[in-house]
Design a protein around this motif. Structure first.
Motif, PDB file in Angstrom:
ATOM      1  N   GLN A   1      34.415  34.616  44.923  1.00  0.00           N
ATOM      2  CA  GLN A   1      35.345  33.743  45.638  1.00  0.00           C
ATOM      3  C   GLN A   1      34.701  33.154  46.892  1.00  0.00           C
ATOM      4  O   GLN A   1      34.943  31.992  47.236  1.00  0.00           O
ATOM      5  CB  GLN A   1      36.629  34.499  45.993  1.00  0.00           C
TER       6      GLN A   1
ATOM      7  N   VAL B   1      37.285  44.097  42.304  1.00  0.00           N
ATOM      8  CA  VAL B   1      37.810  43.425  43.490  1.00  0.00           C
ATOM      9  C   VAL B   1      36.660  42.993  44.406  1.00  0.00           C
ATOM     10  O   VAL B   1      36.637  41.865  44.901  1.00  0.00           O
ATOM     11  CB  VAL B   1      38.824  44.331  44.240  1.00  0.00           C
ATOM     12  N   ALA B   2      35.706  43.880  44.628  1.00  0.00           N
ATOM     13  CA  ALA B   2      34.564  43.550  45.491  1.00  0.00           C
ATOM     14  C   ALA B   2      33.708  42.452  44.862  1.00  0.00           C
ATOM     15  O   ALA B   2      33.310  41.502  45.549  1.00  0.00           O
ATOM     16  CB  ALA B   2      33.725  44.795  45.753  1.00  0.00           C
TER      17      ALA B   2
ATOM     18  N   ASP C   1      34.639  40.209  42.639  1.00  0.00           N
ATOM     19  CA  ASP C   1      35.416  38.966  42.670  1.00  0.00           C
ATOM     20  C   ASP C   1      35.447  38.347  44.063  1.00  0.00           C
ATOM     21  O   ASP C   1      35.472  37.125  44.206  1.00  0.00           O
ATOM     22  CB  ASP C   1      36.833  39.197  42.162  1.00  0.00           C
ATOM     23  N   ALA C   2      35.432  39.179  45.106  1.00  0.00           N
ATOM     24  CA  ALA C   2      35.407  38.666  46.482  1.00  0.00           C
ATOM     25  C   ALA C   2      34.110  37.908  46.747  1.00  0.00           C
ATOM     26  O   ALA C   2      34.110  36.875  47.432  1.00  0.00           O
ATOM     27  CB  ALA C   2      35.580  39.807  47.482  1.00  0.00           C
TER      28      ALA C   2
END
Length: 89
Positions: free
Chosen positions: A80, A73-74, A76-77
């Motif tokens: 993004q 998640v981190a 991918d952030a």
């Protein structure tokens, strides 16, 4: 580990692929980090992690790198943030 994303950028070259940079801070760490992202087609990403301005503790950067390896998640952030910067440009 909590990260705060700052400046980001991404460029795309049809032959070379994508190259992006994202600056970020980690809660409790005095130095800012920068991650350089690389992807041929924008699907699978490789990266290089370094201190954004001044050098810091090798233990701290190893800690951040281990965190990014484990926390999709981190990571991918950060990707993004670079993609969003390209879309704004």
């Amino acid at each position: 580990m909590k990260i705060d994303i700052g400046a980001a950028g991404l460029r795309h070259d049809p032959e070379e692929g994508y190259v992006g940079n994202v600056r970020f801070r980690v809660e409790g760490h005095p130095q800012e980090y920068e991650i350089t992202l690389f992807s041929k087609k924008g699907k699978e990403w490789e990266y290089g992690l370094h201190f954004a301005a001044e050098s810091g503790s090798e233990e701290r950067i190893d800690e951040v790198e281990a965190f990014l390896e484990e926390d999709d998640v981190a990571f991918d952030a950060l990707i993004q943030a670079a993609l969003d910067a390209e879309n704004k440009g």
